[in-house]
Design an enzyme around this catalytic site. Structure first.
Site, PDB file in Angstrom:
ATOM      1  N   GLU A 128      34.959   5.859  39.132  1.00 42.71           N
ATOM      2  CA  GLU A 128      34.155   4.922  40.238  1.00 42.71           C
ATOM      3  C   GLU A 128      35.150   4.613  41.318  1.00 42.71           C
ATOM      4  O   GLU A 128      34.744   3.995  42.175  1.00 42.71           O
ATOM      5  CB  GLU A 128      33.852   3.961  39.671  1.00 42.71           C
ATOM      6  CG  GLU A 128      34.440   3.193  38.871  1.00 42.71           C
ATOM      7  CD  GLU A 128      33.546   1.987  38.073  1.00 42.71           C
ATOM      8  OE1 GLU A 128      32.292   1.778  38.255  1.00 42.71           O
ATOM      9  OE2 GLU A 128      34.147   1.103  37.215  1.00 42.71           O
ATOM     10  N   ASP A 178      29.929   2.295  42.527  1.00 46.23           N
ATOM     11  CA  ASP A 178      31.006   1.976  42.886  1.00 46.23           C
ATOM     12  C   ASP A 178      31.761   3.252  43.753  1.00 46.23           C
ATOM     13  O   ASP A 178      32.363   3.004  44.710  1.00 46.23           O
ATOM     14  CB  ASP A 178      32.210   1.556  41.984  1.00 46.23           C
ATOM     15  CG  ASP A 178      31.703  -0.063  41.509  1.00 46.23           C
ATOM     16  OD1 ASP A 178      31.523  -0.857  42.702  1.00 46.23           O
ATOM     17  OD2 ASP A 178      31.661  -0.194  40.479  1.00 46.23           O
ATOM     18  N   CYS A 205      26.845   7.846  35.069  1.00 45.93           N
ATOM     19  CA  CYS A 205      25.996   6.447  34.679  1.00 45.93           C
ATOM     20  C   CYS A 205      25.462   5.708  35.683  1.00 45.93           C
ATOM     21  O   CYS A 205      24.827   4.538  35.488  1.00 45.93           O
ATOM     22  CB  CYS A 205      26.836   5.920  33.518  1.00 45.93           C
ATOM     23  SG  CYS A 205      28.446   5.240  34.166  1.00 45.93           S
TER      24      CYS A 205
HETATM   25  C1  PEP Z   1      28.793   2.025  38.763  1.00 48.03           C
HETATM   26  O1  PEP Z   1      29.625   1.516  39.524  1.00 48.03           O
HETATM   27  O2  PEP Z   1      27.906   3.222  39.201  1.00 48.03           O
HETATM   28  C2  PEP Z   1      28.223   1.688  37.519  1.00 48.03           C
HETATM   29  C3  PEP Z   1      27.668   2.373  36.851  1.00 48.03           C
HETATM   30  O3  PEP Z   1      28.839   0.464  37.141  1.00 48.03           O
HETATM   31  P1  PEP Z   1      28.313  -0.993  37.764  1.00 48.03           P
HETATM   32  O4  PEP Z   1      26.984  -0.582  38.424  1.00 48.03           O
HETATM   33  O5  PEP Z   1      28.166  -1.728  36.606  1.00 48.03           O
HETATM   34  O6  PEP Z   1      29.467  -1.246  38.710  1.00 48.03           O
HETATM   35 MG    MG Z   2      30.941   0.092  38.742  1.00 45.21          MG
END
Ligand code: PEP
Ligand code: MG
Length: 590
Positions: free
Chosen positions: A434, A458, A505
């Site tokens: 990320e 991110d 994800c």
């Molecule tokens: C992301 O950064 O895409 C992620 C799945 O984590 P979060 O949204 O919890 O930062």
């Molecule tokens: Mg993230």
């Protein structure tokens, strides 16, 4: 006044109800001097106000205990202690005796306290800074006779639409879930944490409205449409009727999608994808199972910490992880270690930072706080006895972090072995991709990371330098920018070359248009919000990998996000142009 406020769709659903404006900010205090004769009455007014503030806190505390649990409710004990502190009260009285009005005296005293606590050597004391702010808001609003924004006293079943600037963790625990039916905020974007939390709680939400708290007074009737991202003020009976009809249509479409629960996510050219669910709260596990997901691709454990005064202990965490793992039987459940600190669910006790997104958060914080991290790792290793648990590290930029985390995982296993507690020591350890560094240098993790999971929220934020929570630049948050697409492609290639599984994800995977692009880039595993599982399944079953690849190849070579989006739109329309479900925005159930 414009009756229609347009924001960003954050969590679907339509609610018609009264607006409740919550301005949870420290008010401006006009400086006021009082005469000598007024001093005694002013001190009495100060005490009466403290009584009222304590009374309210007790109400909030009791409700938090009832709705969220005793542990969550403890956050308010600290605030009650502050309101009862003899030294504090004495200091305020002293300043009133020097002819300061009660609000001025209280403000000065709170500034002194804040200064003192923020610099305190003990994290426990520094943790009190957030409590001081809450106390300050509550008492000053009462002393200044400001309109009552306290979230304490909403009638049960009010079906209210909460309008606020931003939803902080401490506000989230205070919310009366029996009275609030929807959330609207000035700040935030689709991928900010308030949006993610609202989706998990199943509360319709619109974020990024920018000026809603300025434009609304409270008490107005409104319609919040979480799927369209709009807030209609003072709707006519015909408009209300129109929204009811739309709501029924949404319900019918969801019911139709739900029939896909047991269908396989196989493309028209017979490529089987893996479709997993994102789980933010352990309570969501059942919904995730019923969605027809092949396991959990991301469990965000930081939501276990929201609004708490102390980190959950090993036993409590073990039970939460076990609940999710056992719900899925033999299916994999990927649990991410705490992604807290910085702007993201700041934990108390640490100084605030100038650049929290680039600061001390996620894996950085965990590696520096072995007590917190090893407790979580022990809970995970124990829960791994109940299914196929895998551990994932957030915000990794370098293989050193993975090695360090693995060493701590081994220590955690040794501690459990010494205590004679059943656990599994061979749990796979993967990393989130990320940051641009992790994507470009994905090859540096080979041999150390068991799997990759691309966090596009991110990754987009850091690649484009666009704050994911800033409503003012939400239209610049474009995951289809060729820069982001190339980093995803790079990660997929490294995975394919070295036999490492690659999942996406981030929220991209939950949106049909973007999921089509991801499949075209070679992603074969997607992890999406439970409600999006059937929708993405429908997409997968309507397309060919060949068509997705052709579109993605062209998008990779595009010169802008808009050009890439046009290419992907065209490719998707050629595959399944007639399907009303798959036109982005029409029914985005994620
Ligand atoms: C992301 O950064 O895409 C992620 C799945 O984590 P979060 O949204 O919890 O930062
Ligand atoms: Mg993230």
């Amino acid at each position: 006044m414009e009756r229609r406020l347009v924001g960003i769709p954050a969590s679907p659903g339509i609610v018609v109800g009264p607006v409740h404006v919550l301005l949870w900010e420290v008010p401006e205090v006009p400086q006021r001097i009082i005469d000598d004769e007024a001093i005694d009455a002013e001190i009495a007014r100060f005490h009466a106000t403290l009584d009222r503030a304590r009374e309210r806190l007790r109400t909030v505390r009791a409700r938090a205990a009832r709705q969220a649990g005793e542990e969550e409710a403890k956050i308010f004990d600290a605030q009650l202690f502050i309101l009862e502190d003899v030294e504090l009260i004495g200091r305020v009285e002293g300043l009133i005796r020097q002819n300061l009005a009660a609000e001025s005296a209280f403000e000065i005293t709170m500034l002194e306290w804040r200064h003192h606590f923020a610099r305190h050597a003990s994290p426990m004391m520094r943790e009190r800074v957030g409590d001081i702010t809450d106390v300050q808001i509550r008492v000053l609003s009462l002393l200044l006779n400001l309109p009552d924004h306290d979230p304490v006293e909403l009638p049960k079943g009010a079906n209210a639409i909460l309008v606020t600037h931003d939803l902080t963790p401490s506000l989230t625990v205070q919310l009366d879930r029996e009275a609030i039916a929807a959330i609207a905020t000035d700040a935030g974007t689709r991928v900010s944490h308030v949006a993610i939390l609202a989706r998990s709680l199943g509360l319709p939400a619109v974020v990024g409205l920018r000026t809603a708290t300025q434009r609304l007074k409270g008490g107005e009737l409104a319609i919040l449409d979480g799927g369209a991202g709009t807030l209609w003020i003072n709707p006519t009976p015909e408009e209300i009727e129109g929204f009811h009809a739309r709501s029924e249509r949404e319900a019918a479409l969801s019911a139709e999608l739900a029939r896909l629960t047991s269908a396989e996510p196989v493309t028209m050219d017979q490529v089987r994808l893996t479709l997993r669910a994102n789980v933010d709260l352990p309570e969501e596990a059942d919904a995730a199972v019923h969605s027809g997901a092949d396991g959990v691709g991301l469990m965000r454990t930081e939501f276990l910490v929201v609004g708490r005064t102390a980190m959950p202990d090993e036993e409590e965490q073990y039970r939460a992880y076990r609940r999710v793992v056992s719900s899925f039987g033999a299916h994999p459940v990927v649990i991410r270690t705490f992604d807290i600190g910085g702007d993201k669910l700041p934990v108390g006790g640490y100084p605030t930072e100038a650049n929290p997104f680039l600061g001390w958060r996620a894996i950085r914080m965990c590696l520096d706080e072995p007590g917190i991290f090893r407790t979580q790792l022990r809970a995970l290793l124990r829960a791994a006895m109940h299914g196929d648990l895998r551990i994932m590290l957030p915000l990794v930029v370098s293989v050193d972090e993975v090695r360090h985390a693995r060493a701590m995982l081994q220590e955690a296993a040794a501690e459990l072995a010494e205590r004679g507690v059943p656990h599994r020591a061979d749990v796979p350890l993967g990393v989130m991709i990320e940051t641009p560094a992790a994507a470009i240098a994905a090859d540096t993790f080979v041999g150390e990371a068991a799997f990759f999971s691309i966090g596009t929220n991110d990754l987009t934020q850091y690649t484009l330098a666009v704050d994911r929570g800033n409503a003012n630049i939400a239209d610049r948050f474009t995951p289809l920018h060729p820069g982001v697409l190339r980093l995803i492609r790079r990660t997929v290639e490294v995975g394919a070359e070295h036999g490492i599984d690659v999942t996406v994800c981030g929220e991209m995977a939950s949106q049909p248009l973007m999921a089509f692009a991801l499949i075209g880039l070679g992603v074969r595993q997607l992890s999406v919000a439970p409600r999006a599982v059937p929708l993405v399944k429908r997409l997968v079953r309507a397309i060919t990998v060949r068509a997705a690849e052709a579109a993605a190849t062209e998008a990779l070579a595009s010169r802008s996000a808009a050009a890439a989006e046009a290419v992907i739109q065209r490719g998707l329309a050629e595959c399944c142009g007639g399907d009303p479900f798959l036109h982005d925005g029409l029914l985005d159930l994620s």
